[in-house]
Design a protein around this motif. Structure first.
Motif, short mmCIF file in Angstrom:
data_model
loop_
_atom_site.label_atom_id
_atom_site.label_comp_id
_atom_site.label_asym_id
_atom_site.label_seq_id
_atom_site.Cartn_x
_atom_site.Cartn_y
_atom_site.Cartn_z
N ARG A 59 -0.72 -5.72 9.35
CA ARG A 59 0.10 -6.93 9.48
C ARG A 59 0.24 -7.26 10.95
NH1 ARG A 59 3.55 -8.23 4.81
NH2 ARG A 59 4.30 -10.26 5.45
N TRP A 71 -14.93 -17.09 2.26
CA TRP A 71 -13.94 -16.73 1.25
C TRP A 71 -13.52 -15.27 1.41
CZ3 TRP A 71 -14.29 -14.40 -3.96
CH2 TRP A 71 -13.27 -14.81 -4.82
N PHE A 72 -14.51 -14.41 1.65
CA PHE A 72 -14.18 -12.99 1.82
C PHE A 72 -13.36 -12.75 3.09
CE2 PHE A 72 -17.66 -11.79 -1.23
CZ PHE A 72 -16.83 -11.13 -2.10
N PHE A 73 -13.62 -13.51 4.13
CA PHE A 73 -12.81 -13.37 5.34
C PHE A 73 -11.34 -13.62 5.01
CE2 PHE A 73 -16.54 -13.65 8.13
CZ PHE A 73 -16.14 -12.85 9.18
N PHE A 105 0.20 -18.43 -5.61
CA PHE A 105 0.59 -19.02 -4.33
C PHE A 105 1.69 -20.07 -4.45
CE2 PHE A 105 -3.56 -17.39 -2.92
CZ PHE A 105 -3.11 -16.66 -1.84
N GLU A 163 0.85 -1.19 0.00
CA GLU A 163 0.00 0.00 0.00
C GLU A 163 0.89 1.25 0.00
OE1 GLU A 163 -3.92 1.60 0.57
OE2 GLU A 163 -2.86 0.02 -0.47
N ARG A 218 -2.78 -8.15 4.94
CA ARG A 218 -1.33 -8.19 5.11
C ARG A 218 -0.62 -7.17 4.25
NH1 ARG A 218 1.19 -12.79 7.05
NH2 ARG A 218 2.79 -12.61 5.47
N LEU A 219 -1.33 -6.67 3.22
CA LEU A 219 -0.71 -5.68 2.34
C LEU A 219 -0.89 -4.27 2.86
CD1 LEU A 219 -2.13 -7.08 -1.02
CD2 LEU A 219 0.13 -7.52 -0.09
N MET A 220 -1.71 -4.09 3.90
CA MET A 220 -2.01 -2.74 4.38
C MET A 220 -1.14 -2.39 5.57
SD MET A 220 -6.10 -2.47 3.93
CE MET A 220 -6.33 -3.02 5.56
N ALA A 264 -9.94 -13.62 2.03
CA ALA A 264 -9.45 -12.60 1.10
C ALA A 264 -9.05 -11.35 1.89
CB ALA A 264 -10.52 -12.27 0.06
N PHE A 265 -9.84 -11.04 2.90
CA PHE A 265 -9.53 -9.93 3.81
C PHE A 265 -8.18 -10.18 4.46
CE2 PHE A 265 -11.75 -6.81 6.88
CZ PHE A 265 -10.53 -6.24 7.25
N VAL A 299 -10.85 -4.18 1.18
CA VAL A 299 -11.26 -4.90 2.38
C VAL A 299 -12.56 -4.32 2.95
CG1 VAL A 299 -8.92 -5.67 2.93
CG2 VAL A 299 -9.81 -3.62 4.02
N LEU A 320 -5.68 -12.03 3.39
CA LEU A 320 -4.57 -11.93 2.44
C LEU A 320 -4.28 -10.48 2.06
CD1 LEU A 320 -5.44 -14.92 0.11
CD2 LEU A 320 -3.52 -14.77 1.69
N HIS A 321 -5.35 -9.69 1.89
CA HIS A 321 -5.13 -8.30 1.50
C HIS A 321 -4.77 -7.44 2.70
CE1 HIS A 321 -7.25 -9.86 -1.99
NE2 HIS A 321 -6.57 -8.97 -2.67
N PHE A 359 -15.11 -6.09 0.89
CA PHE A 359 -15.25 -7.48 1.35
C PHE A 359 -16.14 -7.53 2.58
CE2 PHE A 359 -10.59 -8.66 0.02
CZ PHE A 359 -10.97 -8.60 -1.31
N VAL A 409 -6.12 -0.94 -1.62
CA VAL A 409 -6.52 -2.22 -1.04
C VAL A 409 -7.46 -1.98 0.14
CG1 VAL A 409 -5.66 -4.33 0.03
CG2 VAL A 409 -4.35 -3.25 -1.77
N ALA A 425 -2.41 -19.63 2.81
CA ALA A 425 -1.97 -19.60 1.41
C ALA A 425 -2.17 -20.95 0.73
CB ALA A 425 -0.51 -19.16 1.31
N TYR A 473 0.09 -17.73 7.85
CA TYR A 473 0.01 -17.30 6.46
C TYR A 473 0.10 -18.50 5.52
CZ TYR A 473 1.15 -15.39 1.94
OH TYR A 473 1.15 -15.13 0.60
N LYS A 474 1.07 -19.38 5.80
CA LYS A 474 1.26 -20.50 4.87
C LYS A 474 0.05 -21.40 4.81
CE LYS A 474 5.98 -20.90 3.87
NZ LYS A 474 7.30 -21.27 4.38
#
Ligand code: HEM
Lengths: 486, 361
Positions: free
Chosen positions: B326, B310-312, A433, A2, B320-322, B314-315, A28, B317-318, A31, A24, B271, B267-268
């Motif tokens: 993290r 699924w959305f949980f 992945f 981000e 972790r990008l914010m 996806a939340f 979320v 995974l994404h 979502f 992002v 993933a 995470y793994k």
């Protein structure tokens, strides 16, 4: 990552909207919105009678509050929420988010994918995330060949460059793999858009309907839920319908319909369908979904029997209750006097009918003639009842014309696109992945009569696995590594 | 049915393993740790034998070939398969990361499921397949769903441990979150244990009985005093966990597992679980529905809850990008994600009625 640039004060509104939709964070939020509202949609039943949902709501809010709560939820569209304007708006925002986010990032990623790998300068080599260095006894020229074959063994085909301007690191061998795996995430995101597009096409250019088709009848239309007719453009006939059971139980094993398609009075296709195996003609698919008895037909069906004489002659006959027939080649006569759709015996051994559905059809036949005076029930599902005492057989093949097959009828030109999206999603997820963009640089320089080998490597994900690879490379070159990671 | 004997042994082994792993965590005795691993492996071997036997029995009864005969067609069988995957995943982690401390967090999930199977008195009979379930897509769908569920169960355990290991301040939301989650988990497990002790003899019924027997010995007791006391005990327990949670943190950090490793395993496993769930759970489920009913997506509660799950993730995974998400925040999402998994599988069947509740189609 981000990017956390604060909106600069003089940024235009469009820039800010763009930044929002490229973020992002919005993803979320969406979502969460879709997930949370969907929960409500699984509690209140969609498109159900108001009474039903009021009853459900009373469990949560008490009897007195249930009706007002229902009215509020109803106004907000929760009773058909997946088609409500706001849910559609979430999906649109979701799609916009995906599109803009991809446009925003793709050029940078594309560059990483397409740009060929370059040799690294000494200080950049120091900055790679996996580093090792080791001395070998061989002279640089031999050491390079050693490195080259070791790299091949771990699956990399190296390019070579002469020592860089820094010189001290000597020549470099470098290679990369899996650069396209960086696109995995974008393929995943794109696949979502493809699936949404397929769903929309299905919604606008397809239909969902049903057709209850009695045995022996033909229809050129299907019906929507509200009873509206949808023309098929051809004619569908149900030739036969059958339920088969597990052993002697009433547990259904398969529902099967024999269907024929007619165009301009000519048969163009026929197929026997079962639950997981539908018929498709001209983009319209017929699924076996239910069955039942046509009203007011009890006892009016056609009894189909195969009669086999002791001498071997046989004959198929169609009859109704009350009809008589003669066993071919003999003068034994049979008369059908009774029918039961589901015959069973009660505790005292007396036969009775236990169901109105055709669960265990049986006919009662009286035989008379020279040397033959018998009567009894002949059951369709029990061939042991088919043999007569004089060696002839009366096989009860079918009771026809009283059942209908319940067909789900669908036309969905978008379904192929949805499946395409699903395949893309599977590929994209696999790439994102389980694969990674791996790069490795090996510098070989002269050192104390032998050579010094410096390795730098990086993987855009799953670094630990790649590190093992690099350590294998070190072992292949021969030596114990010194090095570090960051 | 010889398979049920092996299942019985496996159940006992897993419950024993849970006790041993908790003992290992508390006393750090190498002998206890070895015993825990040994018992788990013995249970796993026994369960594998039971699964194979049941597969054989099922294929023979239904007379439908080895592939269609895989015992994955009702609640009972799929939960058993889930436990099997979970224990397998756990053993892999134990050997790969050379640490036993996760055992105390993962074997209770297995024990919880087995206890649930037992008290619910759910049908263990082998039933032939109704027509809608006779599809190879169903096999792939159910099998992959459960493999992903077991991955998610691992991430639930390690996510919770991560939170325990990284929070100290009792007023911190992440601290309160894990104490409540852990307490609810333990309380539910104990309440089910009580049901088991109270009703085991009397209940020999069908799945409907889940509704009328679950928690009847405690929270849903007919006697208001018992019910009230249950809530009081649960609240008191939560308070104790909250007040003395620091001790648990010391226990976990006392082992050589760092918060980073916990984060990595969380995470793994997501993933791994996410793509398997997407393909097996959502896509294969949709293909099956498409072939069986002519609709690949109908927004029925089961499908919708899969999508919510699924959305949980996806939340997660994404998230972790914010920046700022993290670590603790996404660990909480991982824990909540598994709650959604449980609801998708059990809640929908028990509380909401859906298009494809097993066996009742
Ligand atoms: C339900 C829909 C979505 C799914 C299933 C999905 C899936 C994924 C997956 C699997 C990853 C890789 C995660 C990882 O590396 O750990 C990812 C990364 C990412 N997603 Fe999504 N995504 C979705 C929606 C979105 C949306 C709406 C956005 C819009 C901003 C978005 C933006 C990103 C970004 C920026 C990345 C990181 C890309 C990178 O690492 O280069 N995603 N997504």
């Amino acid at each position: 990552m981000e990017n956390k640039k604060k909106p600069v004060p003089n940024k235009s509104l469009t820039d800010r909207i763009w930044a929002l939709f490229a973020s992002v964070k919005l993803a979320v939020v969406i979502f969460t919105l879709i997930a949370m509202t969907s929960i409500v949609g699984t509690i209140v039943e969609q498109n159900a009678d108001p009474e039903k949902n009021i009853k459900i709501l009373a469990k949560f809010f008490g009897d007195s509050a249930a009706v007002p709560v229902y009215n509020i939820l109803n106004k907000l569209g929760f009773m058909d929420m997946y088609h409500s304007w706001w849910f559609v708006a979430f999906l649109l925002a979701f799609a916009a988010n995906l599109i803009i986010c991809s446009i925003d990032r793709l050029p940078r990623i594309w560059k990483l994918v397409k740009e060929p790998i370059h040799p690294l300068s000494a200080d950049l080599l120091e900055k790679t995330s996996i580093r090792r260095s080791l001395p070998v006894k061989a002279k640089p020229a031999q050491a390079k060949e050693l490195v080259r074959s070791a790299m091949k063994q771990i699956g990399f085909t190296p390019q070579e460059a002469a020592g860089g301007e820094a010189g001290d690191r000597g020549d470099q061998l470098f290679a990369e793999k899996g650069n396209y795996s960086r696109l995995g995430v974008y393929i995943t995101h794109l696949s979502i858009l493809v699936i949404l597009a397929g769903a929309i096409i299905g919604l606008f250019f397809g239909f969902n309907g049903f057709l209850n088709l009695p045995e022996g009848e033909t229809s050129s239309v299907a019906y929507k839920d509200q009873g509206k007719e949808i023309p098929l453009g051809f004619e569908l006939r149900c030739d036969n319908f059958e339920v088969s059971y597990y052993g002697e139980s009433d547990m259904p094993k398969a529902y099967k319909s024999w269907l024929s398609v007619y165009e301009n009075g000519k048969k163009v296709m026929e197929k026997a369908i079962v639950v997981n195996d539908p018929l498709t003609y001209k983009g319209i698919t017929f699924y076996q979904s239910s069955f039942g008895m046509v009203p007011n037909t009890t006892g009016k069906g056609t009894i189909i029997l195969k009669i086999k004489a002791p001498g071997g002659q046989s004959q198929d006959i169609q009859a109704k209750v009350g009809d008589s027939f003669v066993i071919p080649g003999t003068s034994v006569q049979g008369q059908i006097t009774d029918f039961s759709p589901a015959l069973s015996l009660d505790a005292s051994g007396k036969p009775f009918t236990y169901d109105t559905q055709l669960k265990n059809p049986a006919v009662f036949i009286k035989f008379s003639g020279p040397g033959m005076n018998a009567s009894g029930w002949i059951l369709k599902r029990f061939p042991q009842t088919w043999a007569l005492s004089d060696g002839s057989r009366v096989e009860f093949l079918d009771y026809w014309g009283v059942e209908y097959t319940g067909l789900q009828v669908r036309k969905d030109p978008g379904v192929g696109i949805v499946y395409l999206g699903c395949i893309a999603m599977a590929i994209g997820l696999f790439m994102s992945f389980f694969m990674s963009h791996r790069r490795i640089w090996v510098a070989v320089s002269e050192d104390k009569g032998g050579s010094k080998i410096t390795i730098g490597a990086s993987a855009h994900r799953n670094r630990a696995a790649f590190e093992n690879r690099v350590d294998k490379l070190v072992a292949l070159i021969g030596g114990s590594p010194k090095g570090g990671n960051q | 049915m010889t398979s049920s004997i092996f299942f019985g042994w496996a159940t006992i082994a897993y419950i024993l393993a849970m006790i041993l792993y908790i003992g290992y965590l508390a006393f750090r005795s190498k002998g206890v740790g070895l015993a825990a691993t040994g018992v788990t492996i013995a249970g796993f071997v026994s369960q594998t034998a039971a699964l194979l036997l049941r597969w054989k029995e099922f294929a023979e009864i239904g007379n439908m070939g080895i592939l269609r005969g895989i015992p994955l067609t009702n609640l009972y069988e799929s939960l058993i398969f889930f436990v099997w995957c979970l224990i397998l995943a756990y053993l892999v982690i134990e050997f790969k990361y050379k640490t036993r401390s996760f055992g105390a967090f993962i074997t209770p999930v297995a024990a919880l499921v087995l206890a649930f199977i037992d008290i619910s008195g759910m049908s263990k009979n082998i039933q032939p397949l109704v027509p809608a379930l006779q599809s190879n897509w169903l096999l792939a769908h159910v099998m992959m769903s459960f493999i992903s569920y077991s991955m998610f169960a691992v991430s639930f355990s390690t996510g919770l441990m991560y939170l325990i290991a990284t929070t100290e301040d009792r007023k911190e939301p992440a601290y309160i979150f894990w104490t409540v989650m852990l307490s609810v988990f333990v309380v539910v497990l104990s309440a089910m244990g009580l049901d088991y002790l109270t009703f085991k003899m009397s209940v020999k019924g069908q799945e409907e009985l889940i509704k009328s027997y679950l928690f009847k010995a405690s929270f849903r007791s007919d006697s208001p005093a018992t019910a009230g006391a249950s809530y009081a005990v649960a609240a008191a327990f939560t308070f104790v966990v909250w007040r003395f949670g620091g001790l648990l943190r010391k226990v976990i950090t006392g082992f050589n597992i760092s918060a980073e490793i916990l984060d990595e395993i969380t995470y793994k496993s997501i993933a791994m679980g996410f793509p398997i769930f997407t393909l097996g759970g959502l896509i294969f489920g949709a293909i099956w529905a498409d072939q069986a009913w002519g609709k690949y997506w109908t927004w029925d509660p089961k499908e919708t809850w899969s999508l919510i799950t699924w959305f949980f993730y996806a939340f997660y995974l994404h998230g972790r990008l914010m920046r700022g998400w993290r670590g603790k925040k996404v660990a909480m999402v991982a824990v909540l994600g598994f709650i959604a998994v449980i609801f998708t599988y059990l809640g929908v069947n028990l509380l909401l009625s859906g298009l494809h509740s097993y066996g009742s189609e």
